[in-house]
Motif scaffolding. Structure first.
Motif, mmCIF file in Angstrom:
data_model
loop_
_atom_site.group_PDB
_atom_site.id
_atom_site.type_symbol
_atom_site.label_atom_id
_atom_site.label_comp_id
_atom_site.label_asym_id
_atom_site.label_seq_id
_atom_site.Cartn_x
_atom_site.Cartn_y
_atom_site.Cartn_z
ATOM 1 N N ASP A 70 0.803 -1.169 -0.165
ATOM 2 C CA ASP A 70 -0.251 -0.124 -0.107
ATOM 3 C C ASP A 70 0.760 1.217 -0.168
ATOM 4 O OD1 ASP A 70 -1.804 1.947 0.243
ATOM 5 O OD2 ASP A 70 -2.684 1.215 2.238
ATOM 6 N N GLN A 71 0.837 1.995 -1.089
ATOM 7 C CA GLN A 71 1.563 3.195 -1.133
ATOM 8 C C GLN A 71 1.324 4.346 -0.236
ATOM 9 O OE1 GLN A 71 2.949 3.650 -5.575
ATOM 10 N NE2 GLN A 71 1.315 1.965 -5.818
ATOM 11 N N LYS A 118 9.751 15.232 -3.612
ATOM 12 C CA LYS A 118 9.041 16.013 -4.798
ATOM 13 C C LYS A 118 9.555 15.666 -6.017
ATOM 14 C CE LYS A 118 8.241 19.985 -1.420
ATOM 15 N NZ LYS A 118 6.843 19.215 -1.512
ATOM 16 N N GLU A 119 9.704 14.390 -6.466
ATOM 17 C CA GLU A 119 10.109 13.827 -7.515
ATOM 18 C C GLU A 119 9.246 14.256 -8.897
ATOM 19 O OE1 GLU A 119 12.750 11.642 -8.361
ATOM 20 O OE2 GLU A 119 13.500 12.120 -6.221
ATOM 21 N N LEU A 144 11.593 1.499 -4.165
ATOM 22 C CA LEU A 144 10.803 1.464 -2.568
ATOM 23 C C LEU A 144 9.892 0.318 -2.760
ATOM 24 C CD1 LEU A 144 10.340 5.159 -2.013
ATOM 25 C CD2 LEU A 144 12.126 3.495 -1.069
ATOM 26 N N ARG A 145 9.302 0.102 -3.552
ATOM 27 C CA ARG A 145 8.110 -0.934 -3.642
ATOM 28 C C ARG A 145 8.782 -2.308 -3.621
ATOM 29 N NH1 ARG A 145 5.250 -1.250 -7.762
ATOM 30 N NH2 ARG A 145 5.965 0.419 -8.917
ATOM 31 N N ILE A 197 5.481 5.470 1.082
ATOM 32 C CA ILE A 197 6.008 5.949 -0.196
ATOM 33 C C ILE A 197 5.486 6.969 -0.879
ATOM 34 C CG2 ILE A 197 6.180 4.727 -2.609
ATOM 35 C CD1 ILE A 197 6.417 1.896 -1.372
ATOM 36 N N LYS A 198 4.058 7.087 -0.859
ATOM 37 C CA LYS A 198 3.386 8.186 -1.531
ATOM 38 C C LYS A 198 4.237 9.614 -0.740
ATOM 39 C CE LYS A 198 0.279 11.955 -1.422
ATOM 40 N NZ LYS A 198 0.397 12.940 -0.259
ATOM 41 N N GLU A 199 4.348 9.600 0.475
ATOM 42 C CA GLU A 199 4.793 10.731 1.007
ATOM 43 C C GLU A 199 6.404 10.950 0.961
ATOM 44 O OE1 GLU A 199 5.576 12.314 5.846
ATOM 45 O OE2 GLU A 199 4.955 10.239 5.516
ATOM 46 N N VAL A 200 7.199 9.769 0.866
ATOM 47 C CA VAL A 200 8.594 10.215 0.459
ATOM 48 C C VAL A 200 8.769 10.462 -0.921
ATOM 49 C CG1 VAL A 200 10.736 8.662 -0.058
ATOM 50 C CG2 VAL A 200 9.295 8.307 2.092
#
Length: 218
Positions: A44-45, A82-83, A93-94, A73-76
Motif C-alpha cells: 500500500d503506497q 518531490k520527484e 521502494l516498492r 511511499i507516497k509521502e517520500v
C-alpha cells in the motif's frame, strides 16, 4: 522458474497484470507436478482512500493467502522528495518492501507480473534514456535479500492480460498515482506502437532479440 516446495509471493498491485498472474499461479498450483504455494502481497503506497477489500475477496475465492503491507511511499516520493519523474524511486521502494515482506512471510521467491510488452518497453527506455543495452531477467537471484525473482508472464502479451481480466471480471483497481498515464513508459508505449509501421511483427522481433542476446547470450 518453480521448484519443489517453493513458497512464492506474488506482487499484487491490483492492476490487470498482477491479478492475472495471481489467478494463474493459484490455478497452476493445483496441478503442477512440483508442489508449491502462492500468496499475494500488496504494498500500500499510502494514497488516500486506498481500499483492497475487493482484492481480499478475490484471494478468498481463489483460496490464496493475502497480505497488505502499509508504507509511506507516497509521502517520500511526492511530499518529501518531490520527484518530477517518480517512477524509478517508487518502483525501487516498492520492490524493497515487497522482498522484505516476502522473506518475513517465509517465501523464497517473488513473482512479478512483467509481460512481453514490458520487456520491450524496458529495453527501449534503457537505450534512449540511459544509453545502455539492458532488460530485466526472467529469473534472477538477489544476493542481498536471498530472494529469487521470477517473471512467469514474460512470454504473454499485454493484450492477453487485458482480455483475461475482462473475461473473468477481475477486481482491477485504478492506479491512484498522480503520475499514472503521464510517465516515460507511457510515452515509450506510443513510440513502440508506431513501430508497427515497419510490420506487424516488429515488436516480436525486438523481443526475440532481447531473449537471444540478453537472456541466452547468443
Amino acid at each position: 522458474m518453480i521448484d519443489e516446495g517453493d513458497r512464492i509471493a506474488v506482487g499484487v498491485s491490483a492492476g490487470k497484470d498482477s491479478l492475472t498472474l495471481l489467478y494463474a499461479m493459484s490455478r497452476l498450483a493445483s496441478f503442477y507436478p512440483k508442489r508449491f504455494e502462492a500468496i499475494g502481497i500488496t504494498v500500500d503506497q499510502g494514497f488516500p482512500g486506498a481500499d483492497f477489500a475487493l482484492i481480499q475477496e478475490f484471494c478468498d475465492r481463489l483460496g490464496v493467502e493475502y497480505h497488505v503491507v502499509p508504507s509511506n511511499i507516497k509521502e517520500v516520493v511526492f511530499d518529501i522528495k518531490k520527484e518530477h519523474n517518480p517512477c524509478s524511486l517508487c518502483a525501487n521502494l516498492r520492490r524493497g518492501m515487497l522482498n522484505t515482506a516476502a522473506r518475513r512471510l517465509g517465501c523464497n521467491k517473488v513473482a512479478l507480473a512483467h509481460h512481453k510488452d514490458d520487456a520491450v518497453e524496458t529495453f527501449f527506455l534503457s537505450l534512449f534514456y540511459e544509453g545502455r543495452i539492458y532488460c530485466f531477467d526472467p529469473k534472477v537471484y538477489l544476493t542481498r535479500s536471498g530472494i529469487t525473482v521470477i517473471r512467469p508472464l514474460i512470454y504473454i502479451k499485454e493484450a492477453e492480460t487485458k482480455g483475461m481480466a475482462r473475461r473473468l471480471q477481475f477486481p482491477v483497481i485504478t492506479n491512484p498515482c498522480p503520475a499514472n498515464g503521464k510517465t516515460q513508459r507511457e510515452e515509450m508505449k506510443r513510440f513502440i506502437d508506431g513501430l508497427s509501421a515497419f510490420g506487424p511483427q516488429t515488436k516480436d522481433l525486438v523481443f526475440n532479440a532481447i531473449r537471444r542476446k540478453l537472456w541466452m547470450g547468443q
